[in-house]
Design an enzyme around this catalytic site. Structure first.
Site, PDB file in Angstrom:
ATOM      1  N   HIS A 177      -0.033   4.450  -7.888  1.00  0.00           N
ATOM      2  CA  HIS A 177       0.332   5.051  -6.589  1.00  0.00           C
ATOM      3  C   HIS A 177       1.480   6.039  -6.806  1.00  0.00           C
ATOM      4  O   HIS A 177       2.628   5.658  -6.930  1.00  0.00           O
ATOM      5  CB  HIS A 177       0.747   3.946  -5.620  1.00  0.00           C
ATOM      6  CG  HIS A 177       0.790   4.371  -4.177  1.00  0.00           C
ATOM      7  ND1 HIS A 177       0.853   5.689  -3.780  1.00  0.00           N
ATOM      8  CD2 HIS A 177       0.768   3.643  -3.034  1.00  0.00           C
ATOM      9  CE1 HIS A 177       0.876   5.749  -2.447  1.00  0.00           C
ATOM     10  NE2 HIS A 177       0.819   4.516  -1.975  1.00  0.00           N
ATOM     11  N   HIS A 180       2.884   9.628  -1.180  1.00  0.00           N
ATOM     12  CA  HIS A 180       3.395   9.118   0.100  1.00  0.00           C
ATOM     13  C   HIS A 180       4.859   8.691   0.147  1.00  0.00           C
ATOM     14  O   HIS A 180       5.225   7.830   0.946  1.00  0.00           O
ATOM     15  CB  HIS A 180       2.524   7.942   0.569  1.00  0.00           C
ATOM     16  CG  HIS A 180       1.122   8.372   0.894  1.00  0.00           C
ATOM     17  ND1 HIS A 180       0.068   7.497   0.954  1.00  0.00           N
ATOM     18  CD2 HIS A 180       0.605   9.593   1.176  1.00  0.00           C
ATOM     19  CE1 HIS A 180      -1.044   8.158   1.247  1.00  0.00           C
ATOM     20  NE2 HIS A 180      -0.736   9.437   1.389  1.00  0.00           N
ATOM     21  N   TYR A 182       6.721   7.066  -2.054  1.00  0.00           N
ATOM     22  CA  TYR A 182       7.153   5.852  -2.759  1.00  0.00           C
ATOM     23  C   TYR A 182       7.765   6.229  -4.116  1.00  0.00           C
ATOM     24  O   TYR A 182       7.974   7.400  -4.391  1.00  0.00           O
ATOM     25  CB  TYR A 182       5.986   4.858  -2.842  1.00  0.00           C
ATOM     26  CG  TYR A 182       5.550   4.462  -1.439  1.00  0.00           C
ATOM     27  CD1 TYR A 182       6.451   3.834  -0.579  1.00  0.00           C
ATOM     28  CD2 TYR A 182       4.305   4.805  -0.937  1.00  0.00           C
ATOM     29  CE1 TYR A 182       6.102   3.524   0.729  1.00  0.00           C
ATOM     30  CE2 TYR A 182       3.943   4.493   0.366  1.00  0.00           C
ATOM     31  CZ  TYR A 182       4.851   3.854   1.196  1.00  0.00           C
ATOM     32  OH  TYR A 182       4.515   3.551   2.491  1.00  0.00           O
ATOM     33  N   GLY A 320     -10.302   6.466   4.586  1.00  0.00           N
ATOM     34  CA  GLY A 320      -9.381   5.397   4.951  1.00  0.00           C
ATOM     35  C   GLY A 320      -9.769   4.767   6.274  1.00  0.00           C
ATOM     36  O   GLY A 320     -10.454   3.744   6.328  1.00  0.00           O
TER      37      GLY A 320
HETATM   38  C1  LIG Z   1      -3.812   1.195   7.705  1.00  0.00           C
HETATM   39  C2  LIG Z   1      -3.554   2.152   6.589  1.00  0.00           C
HETATM   40  C3  LIG Z   1      -3.032   1.696   5.409  1.00  0.00           C
HETATM   41  C4  LIG Z   1      -2.838   2.560   4.331  1.00  0.00           C
HETATM   42  N1  LIG Z   1      -2.398   2.066   3.137  1.00  0.00           N
HETATM   43  C5  LIG Z   1      -2.324   2.873   2.053  1.00  0.00           C
HETATM   44  C6  LIG Z   1      -2.026   2.335   0.772  1.00  0.00           C
HETATM   45  O1  LIG Z   1      -1.843   1.124   0.589  1.00  0.00           O
HETATM   46  N2  LIG Z   1      -1.948   3.197  -0.267  1.00  0.00           N
HETATM   47  C7  LIG Z   1      -2.176   4.543  -0.124  1.00  0.00           C
HETATM   48  O2  LIG Z   1      -2.101   5.288  -1.094  1.00  0.00           O
HETATM   49  N3  LIG Z   1      -2.503   5.067   1.077  1.00  0.00           N
HETATM   50  C8  LIG Z   1      -2.608   4.260   2.150  1.00  0.00           C
HETATM   51  N4  LIG Z   1      -3.007   4.781   3.356  1.00  0.00           N
HETATM   52  C9  LIG Z   1      -3.505   6.161   3.416  1.00  0.00           C
HETATM   53  C10 LIG Z   1      -5.023   6.183   3.277  1.00  0.00           C
HETATM   54  O3  LIG Z   1      -5.438   5.723   1.990  1.00  0.00           O
HETATM   55  C11 LIG Z   1      -5.597   7.592   3.499  1.00  0.00           C
HETATM   56  O4  LIG Z   1      -5.054   8.461   2.531  1.00  0.00           O
HETATM   57  C12 LIG Z   1      -5.256   8.105   4.883  1.00  0.00           C
HETATM   58  O5  LIG Z   1      -5.621   7.153   5.878  1.00  0.00           O
HETATM   59  C13 LIG Z   1      -5.993   9.414   5.178  1.00  0.00           C
HETATM   60  O6  LIG Z   1      -7.388   9.239   5.057  1.00  0.00           O
HETATM   61  P1  LIG Z   1      -8.346   9.070   6.357  1.00  0.00           P
HETATM   62  O7  LIG Z   1      -8.140  10.299   7.191  1.00  0.00           O
HETATM   63  O8  LIG Z   1      -9.736   8.962   5.787  1.00  0.00           O
HETATM   64  O9  LIG Z   1      -7.907   7.831   7.077  1.00  0.00           O
HETATM   65  C14 LIG Z   1      -3.159   3.932   4.464  1.00  0.00           C
HETATM   66  C15 LIG Z   1      -3.643   4.400   5.682  1.00  0.00           C
HETATM   67  C16 LIG Z   1      -3.863   3.535   6.734  1.00  0.00           C
HETATM   68  C17 LIG Z   1      -4.447   4.065   8.015  1.00  0.00           C
END
Ligand SMILES: Cc1cc2nc3c(=O)[nH]c(=O)nc-3n(C[C@H](O)[C@H](O)[C@H](O)COP(=O)(O)O)c2cc1C
Length: 367
Positions: A177, A180, A182, A320
């Site tokens: 990772h 974002h 981190y 996601g």
């Molecule tokens: C509930 C939730 C939890 C997420 N947890 C993570 C995570 O653990 N690690 C990560 O890299 N991104 C995380 N994300 C980001 C998603 O992996 C993804 O990049 C983001 O939702 C955008 O994609 P989407 O438009 O298809 O939802 C999270 C997003 C959501 C909504």
């Protein structure tokens, strides 16, 4: 009928993927006491399709890695054992399962740290309090402690051990990772990294720690089992960069040295958490620079995902929120079936069923 680009097979290294729809890593905060729970068996197996790639939620590499309640870890024997039946369930249905390994760095507070210590980071600048996704609660962060130059390799080693543990738990590989806001992203971004040692200053120096992590993990488990997630354009948790394109390009081309399996990049339009804004930037230069599998994510629907694959803009598209609320998302895309909507208020509640395993399947594919 013309094939649906998202539903075409793809060879990712030694993995035979039957389609291009990837489960994005999704933190669900239902791993009580940082230990994966039996309810995750159902959750992940619901989202498994034969030959589909799944990336597990962000999973802590050490006891200093956490910044949210009930997120899983992979640094203890108990955690490794708890992952095993979850991974087995995914494999039983023919899925390919990668573990996302993370360290939150300064996105934490004393309450999550062993003995109430300060969270670690590249800096001692704290993050300002942030509104949570339910728009009500506010997360507070403690002033971090800047890692000394000599301590950085110890954290690199935590990633190495976590990767080894993930393989021991049965995962097919790991996703580092690096996105974002981190820890890895904190080192990379010039709005956060204010170091003057070999891990700060120039672009090369800021990328040194993330690349050391990649090298260590690839050495440990094999580059053919390693991916990384990056979000050069994002500014989450006050972690932005003044030249994201240069950063993304530098990382994409440096990763080639290690021959890792994939690079998973977050679209520039994901400027704010959970929100998509139109921007004039593209990941195409990074896609062209990186020699392995290129995965994109962020705001994709079926049509745009198909276009990304058809245009050669990406090899795979991660979903996601749509995958969270549609356990059979690949099948729905295949049939062009309607999607269940998602409810962000229950993304992170700790209930083992509600908002987790109770999103319905299409009638014809219920299982
Ligand atoms: C509930 C939730 C939890 C997420 N947890 C993570 C995570 O653990 N690690 C990560 O890299 N991104 C995380 N994300 C980001 C998603 O992996 C993804 O990049 C983001 O939702 C955008 O994609 P989407 O438009 O298809 O939802 C999270 C997003 C959501 C909504």
């Amino acid at each position: 009928m013309a094939p649906i680009p998202l539903m075409t097979p793809y060879q990712m290294g030694k993995f035979n993927l039957s389609h291009r729809v990837v489960l994005a890593p999704l933190t669900r905060m239902r791993s009580y006491g940082n230990v994966p729970q039996p309810h995750a068996i159902l959750y992940y197996s619901q989202r498994t399709s034969k030959g589909g790639l799944l990336i597990a939620e962000a999973t802590g590499v050490s006891d200093t890695a956490q910044g949210y309640p009930d997120t899983p870890g992979i640094w203890t024997k108990e955690q490794v054992e708890a992952w095993k039946p979850i991974v087995d369930a995914v494999h039983e249905k023919g899925g390919i399962f990668f573990c996302q390994i993370w360290h939150v760095g300064r996105v934490s507070n004393y309450g999550f740290q062993p003995d109430g210590q300060a969270p670690i980071s590249c800096t001692d600048k704290p993050v300002m309090p942030q509104k949570q996704s339910n728009d009500e609660e506010v997360a507070e962060f403690s002033t971090p402690r800047r890692l000394s130059t000599e301590e950085v390799p110890l954290v690199v080693n935590d990633f190495r051990v976590a990767a080894r543990n993930a393989i021991e738990a049965g995962f097919d590989g790991v996703e580092i990772h690096g996105a974002h806001g981190y820890l890895l992203d904190q080192f990379m971004k010039d709005s956060v990294n204010d170091r003057t040692d070999k891990y700060g200053g120039s672009l090369e120096n800021r990328c040194r720690f993330p690349l050391e992590v990649v090298e260590a993990v690839a050495d440990e488990i094999g580059a053919d089992k390693v991916g990384i997630r990056l979000s050069p354009y994002a500014n989450y948790m006050e972690s932005g960069d003044s030249n994201p394109e240069a950063l993304g390009l530098y990382m994409a081309s440096s990763l080639n040295k290690f021959g890792i399996l994939y690079c998973h990049m977050v679209e520039p339009r994901m400027i704010k958490v959970g929100e998509r804004l139109e921007v004039p930037y593209s990941l195409l230069p990074m896609r062209k620079a990186f020699k392995g599998t290129f995965i994109v994510v962020g705001g994709y629907d079926r049509e745009e995902g198909n276009k990304a694959i058809a245009d050669g803009y990406a090899d795979l598209v991660a979903y996601g929120r749509w995958f969270l609320s549609n356990p059979d998302l690949p099948r729905r895309f295949e049939l062009n079936a309607p999607l269940n909507s998602y409810d962000r208020l229950i993304f992170y509640i700790s209930d083992p069923v509600v908002g987790y395993t109770d999103y319905p399947f299409l009638e014809s594919s219920a299982n």
